[in-house]
Design a protein around this motif. Structure first.
Motif, PDB file in Angstrom:
ATOM      1  N   ARG A  49       0.823  -1.207   0.000  1.00 46.17           N
ATOM      2  CA  ARG A  49       0.000   0.000   0.000  1.00 46.17           C
ATOM      3  C   ARG A  49       0.852   1.250   0.000  1.00 46.17           C
ATOM      4  O   ARG A  49       0.526   2.240  -0.654  1.00 46.17           O
ATOM      5  CB  ARG A  49      -0.942  -0.006   1.208  1.00 46.17           C
ATOM      6  N   PHE A  50       1.960   1.200   0.738  1.00 50.08           N
ATOM      7  CA  PHE A  50       2.868   2.348   0.769  1.00 50.08           C
ATOM      8  C   PHE A  50       3.387   2.641  -0.630  1.00 50.08           C
ATOM      9  O   PHE A  50       3.399   3.799  -1.073  1.00 50.08           O
ATOM     10  CB  PHE A  50       4.030   2.066   1.728  1.00 50.08           C
ATOM     11  N   PHE A  51       3.829   1.602  -1.345  1.00 48.70           N
ATOM     12  CA  PHE A  51       4.403   1.819  -2.672  1.00 48.70           C
ATOM     13  C   PHE A  51       3.337   2.185  -3.702  1.00 48.70           C
ATOM     14  O   PHE A  51       3.624   2.943  -4.637  1.00 48.70           O
ATOM     15  CB  PHE A  51       5.216   0.596  -3.097  1.00 48.70           C
ATOM     16  N   ASP A  52       2.131   1.684  -3.546  1.00 47.41           N
ATOM     17  CA  ASP A  52       1.058   2.122  -4.435  1.00 47.41           C
ATOM     18  C   ASP A  52       0.814   3.624  -4.276  1.00 47.41           C
ATOM     19  O   ASP A  52       0.622   4.346  -5.259  1.00 47.41           O
ATOM     20  CB  ASP A  52      -0.232   1.348  -4.141  1.00 47.41           C
ATOM     21  N   ARG A  53       0.823   4.097  -3.027  1.00 49.32           N
ATOM     22  CA  ARG A  53       0.621   5.527  -2.778  1.00 49.32           C
ATOM     23  C   ARG A  53       1.796   6.355  -3.276  1.00 49.32           C
ATOM     24  O   ARG A  53       1.633   7.483  -3.748  1.00 49.32           O
ATOM     25  CB  ARG A  53       0.411   5.787  -1.276  1.00 49.32           C
ATOM     26  N   MET A  54       3.013   5.778  -3.162  1.00 56.30           N
ATOM     27  CA  MET A  54       4.222   6.502  -3.537  1.00 56.30           C
ATOM     28  C   MET A  54       4.508   6.493  -5.029  1.00 56.30           C
ATOM     29  O   MET A  54       5.371   7.243  -5.496  1.00 56.30           O
ATOM     30  CB  MET A  54       5.429   5.891  -2.813  1.00 56.30           C
ATOM     31  N   ALA A  55       3.811   5.661  -5.793  1.00 56.96           N
ATOM     32  CA  ALA A  55       4.144   5.461  -7.207  1.00 56.96           C
ATOM     33  C   ALA A  55       4.324   6.757  -7.992  1.00 56.96           C
ATOM     34  O   ALA A  55       5.302   6.904  -8.733  1.00 56.96           O
ATOM     35  CB  ALA A  55       3.095   4.556  -7.867  1.00 56.96           C
ATOM     36  N   PRO A  56       3.408   7.747  -7.875  1.00 58.35           N
ATOM     37  CA  PRO A  56       3.577   8.962  -8.675  1.00 58.35           C
ATOM     38  C   PRO A  56       4.817   9.779  -8.299  1.00 58.35           C
ATOM     39  O   PRO A  56       5.318  10.560  -9.104  1.00 58.35           O
ATOM     40  CB  PRO A  56       2.295   9.758  -8.376  1.00 58.35           C
ATOM     41  N   LEU A  57       5.319   9.615  -7.070  1.00 59.34           N
ATOM     42  CA  LEU A  57       6.440  10.423  -6.585  1.00 59.34           C
ATOM     43  C   LEU A  57       7.751   9.654  -6.504  1.00 59.34           C
ATOM     44  O   LEU A  57       8.809  10.257  -6.321  1.00 59.34           O
ATOM     45  CB  LEU A  57       6.120  10.985  -5.189  1.00 59.34           C
ATOM     46  N   TYR A  58       7.678   8.351  -6.626  1.00 55.92           N
ATOM     47  CA  TYR A  58       8.828   7.497  -6.313  1.00 55.92           C
ATOM     48  C   TYR A  58      10.084   7.909  -7.067  1.00 55.92           C
ATOM     49  O   TYR A  58      11.158   8.068  -6.473  1.00 55.92           O
ATOM     50  CB  TYR A  58       8.474   6.038  -6.617  1.00 55.92           C
ATOM     51  N   GLY A 110      10.940  -4.758  -9.044  1.00 54.98           N
ATOM     52  CA  GLY A 110      11.467  -3.641  -9.832  1.00 54.98           C
ATOM     53  C   GLY A 110      10.627  -2.386  -9.815  1.00 54.98           C
ATOM     54  O   GLY A 110      11.060  -1.354 -10.334  1.00 54.98           O
ATOM     55  N   GLY A 111       9.410  -2.463  -9.249  1.00 56.72           N
ATOM     56  CA  GLY A 111       8.598  -1.265  -9.089  1.00 56.72           C
ATOM     57  C   GLY A 111       8.390  -0.480 -10.359  1.00 56.72           C
ATOM     58  O   GLY A 111       7.842  -0.971 -11.349  1.00 56.72           O
ATOM     59  N   SER A 112       8.877   0.738 -10.372  1.00 55.58           N
ATOM     60  CA  SER A 112       8.670   1.652 -11.502  1.00 55.58           C
ATOM     61  C   SER A 112       9.633   1.398 -12.653  1.00 55.58           C
ATOM     62  O   SER A 112       9.624   2.136 -13.639  1.00 55.58           O
ATOM     63  CB  SER A 112       8.822   3.101 -11.023  1.00 55.58           C
ATOM     64  N   GLY A 113      10.483   0.380 -12.520  1.00 57.98           N
ATOM     65  CA  GLY A 113      11.450   0.095 -13.585  1.00 57.98           C
ATOM     66  C   GLY A 113      12.730   0.886 -13.470  1.00 57.98           C
ATOM     67  O   GLY A 113      13.519   0.948 -14.410  1.00 57.98           O
ATOM     68  N   ARG A 114      12.955   1.470 -12.307  1.00 63.38           N
ATOM     69  CA  ARG A 114      14.133   2.307 -12.077  1.00 63.38           C
ATOM     70  C   ARG A 114      15.432   1.553 -12.345  1.00 63.38           C
ATOM     71  O   ARG A 114      16.354   2.087 -12.974  1.00 63.38           O
ATOM     72  CB  ARG A 114      14.075   2.816 -10.642  1.00 63.38           C
ATOM     73  N   ALA A 115      15.524   0.314 -11.873  1.00 58.99           N
ATOM     74  CA  ALA A 115      16.753  -0.460 -12.083  1.00 58.99           C
ATOM     75  C   ALA A 115      16.843  -0.990 -13.507  1.00 58.99           C
ATOM     76  O   ALA A 115      17.903  -0.945 -14.132  1.00 58.99           O
ATOM     77  CB  ALA A 115      16.827  -1.607 -11.079  1.00 58.99           C
ATOM     78  N   ALA A 116      15.732  -1.507 -14.023  1.00 62.78           N
ATOM     79  CA  ALA A 116      15.740  -2.043 -15.387  1.00 62.78           C
ATOM     80  C   ALA A 116      16.148  -0.975 -16.388  1.00 62.78           C
ATOM     81  O   ALA A 116      16.826  -1.263 -17.383  1.00 62.78           O
ATOM     82  CB  ALA A 116      14.366  -2.602 -15.733  1.00 62.78           C
ATOM     83  N   SER A 162       3.089  -4.452  -6.646  1.00 58.65           N
ATOM     84  CA  SER A 162       2.443  -3.143  -6.619  1.00 58.65           C
ATOM     85  C   SER A 162       1.991  -2.755  -8.026  1.00 58.65           C
ATOM     86  O   SER A 162       2.807  -2.453  -8.897  1.00 58.65           O
ATOM     87  CB  SER A 162       3.405  -2.076  -6.076  1.00 58.65           C
ATOM     88  N   LEU A 163       0.686  -2.756  -8.242  1.00 58.34           N
ATOM     89  CA  LEU A 163       0.168  -2.413  -9.571  1.00 58.34           C
ATOM     90  C   LEU A 163       0.430  -0.951  -9.905  1.00 58.34           C
ATOM     91  O   LEU A 163       0.639  -0.602 -11.072  1.00 58.34           O
ATOM     92  CB  LEU A 163      -1.327  -2.724  -9.631  1.00 58.34           C
ATOM     93  N   GLY A 164       0.432  -0.105  -8.893  1.00 58.64           N
ATOM     94  CA  GLY A 164       0.730   1.306  -9.136  1.00 58.64           C
ATOM     95  C   GLY A 164       2.133   1.504  -9.658  1.00 58.64           C
ATOM     96  O   GLY A 164       2.360   2.272 -10.600  1.00 58.64           O
ATOM     97  N   MET A 165       3.090   0.800  -9.077  1.00 56.83           N
ATOM     98  CA  MET A 165       4.471   0.919  -9.528  1.00 56.83           C
ATOM     99  C   MET A 165       4.657   0.297 -10.910  1.00 56.83           C
ATOM    100  O   MET A 165       5.363   0.847 -11.762  1.00 56.83           O
ATOM    101  CB  MET A 165       5.398   0.243  -8.516  1.00 56.83           C
ATOM    102  N   LEU A 166       4.013  -0.845 -11.149  1.00 58.13           N
ATOM    103  CA  LEU A 166       4.108  -1.472 -12.471  1.00 58.13           C
ATOM    104  C   LEU A 166       3.558  -0.558 -13.556  1.00 58.13           C
ATOM    105  O   LEU A 166       4.072  -0.516 -14.676  1.00 58.13           O
ATOM    106  CB  LEU A 166       3.359  -2.804 -12.481  1.00 58.13           C
ATOM    107  N   GLY A 167       2.494   0.172 -13.222  1.00 55.67           N
ATOM    108  CA  GLY A 167       1.927   1.115 -14.175  1.00 55.67           C
ATOM    109  C   GLY A 167       2.940   2.167 -14.593  1.00 55.67           C
ATOM    110  O   GLY A 167       3.002   2.555 -15.766  1.00 55.67           O
ATOM    111  N   ARG A 168       3.762   2.612 -13.640  1.00 54.40           N
ATOM    112  CA  ARG A 168       4.814   3.578 -13.973  1.00 54.40           C
ATOM    113  C   ARG A 168       5.864   2.948 -14.894  1.00 54.40           C
ATOM    114  O   ARG A 168       6.331   3.589 -15.845  1.00 54.40           O
ATOM    115  CB  ARG A 168       5.482   4.066 -12.692  1.00 54.40           C
TER     116      ARG A 168
END
Length: 210
Positions: A8-17, A48-54, A68-74
């Motif tokens: 839930r934390f990472f879903d909320r953070m996705a737009p700012l991560y 991998g969340g938002s793909g930052r490492a990839a 986290s679907l929010g992070m995957l969306g990013r």
């Protein structure tokens, strides 16, 4: 991927991560991947969340795996990366089907770290590498990070390089500590029999995996 308790934390953070996190250390990851003894054509960025490492890597086909679907969306929308929703403890991929796996700044969030290591060993082809970029809780900055994450309610479990290397070895992944410090890099190379052993253990239900 991130532990279910932290999702839930990472879903909320996705737009700012990506605005608050520094870029991933591509050189350290590349140095870890250099320990693979096979050509790396297909790579999973687990947690991998938002793909930052990839995004810090070039060359192989890269797939971001996260709960986290929010992070995957990013990762998909902002970076154009392939994304798969999945649990590190039960990866939705077939045995010996990938050449490398990275877990960057996320291993401490995994709810079952031993299962995640075993799963990496199962899906890695012989000679493939699991590369983890993590924070050392024995380092002064690491101790501060542990306290900060626990203070905000995260269930993080940080491990020293030696402890994590021992867990890699127990799972049949030949461990190599690539670098040390507050942030460290550990590579584990799959042996010739690792995929066969994992396939025997995880054969049930594997037909449904990719």
């Amino acid at each position: 991927m991130h532990g279910f308790g932290d999702v839930r934390f990472f879903d909320r953070m996705a737009p700012l991560y990506d605005r608050v996190m520094p870029p991933a250390n591509g050189e350290a990851l590349a140095a870890g991947l250099d320990h693979a003894t096979r050509s790396i054509d297909r790579l999973l960025d687990v947690g991998g969340g938002s793909g930052r490492a990839a995004a810090a890597l070039t060359g192989p086909e890269r797939t971001v795996v996260d709960v986290s679907l929010g992070m995957l969306g990013r990762a998909r929308d902002e970076r154009g990366l392939s994304g798969v929703a999945g649990d590190a403890g039960r990866l939705p991929f077939r045995d010996v089907s990938v050449d490398a796996i990275t877990v960057v700044d996320a291993f401490h969030h995994l709810p079952d770290q031993e299962a995640a290591i075993r799963e990496a060993g199962r899906v890695l082809a012989p000679g493939g590498a699991l590369v983890v970029r993590e924070f050392d809780p024995a380092h002064p900055l690491g101790r501060a990070l542990v306290a900060a994450e626990h203070a905000i309610g995260m269930t993080s479990r940080f491990r020293t390089p030696s402890d994590l290397a021992s867990a890699f070895d127990d799972a049949g992944l030949d461990p190599r500590i690539v670098d040390r410090g507050f942030g460290y890099t550990l590579a584990g190379v799959a042996g010739l029999s690792g995929g066969d052993d994992a396939a025997a253990v995880g054969a049930d239900g594997d037909a449904a995996r990719r």
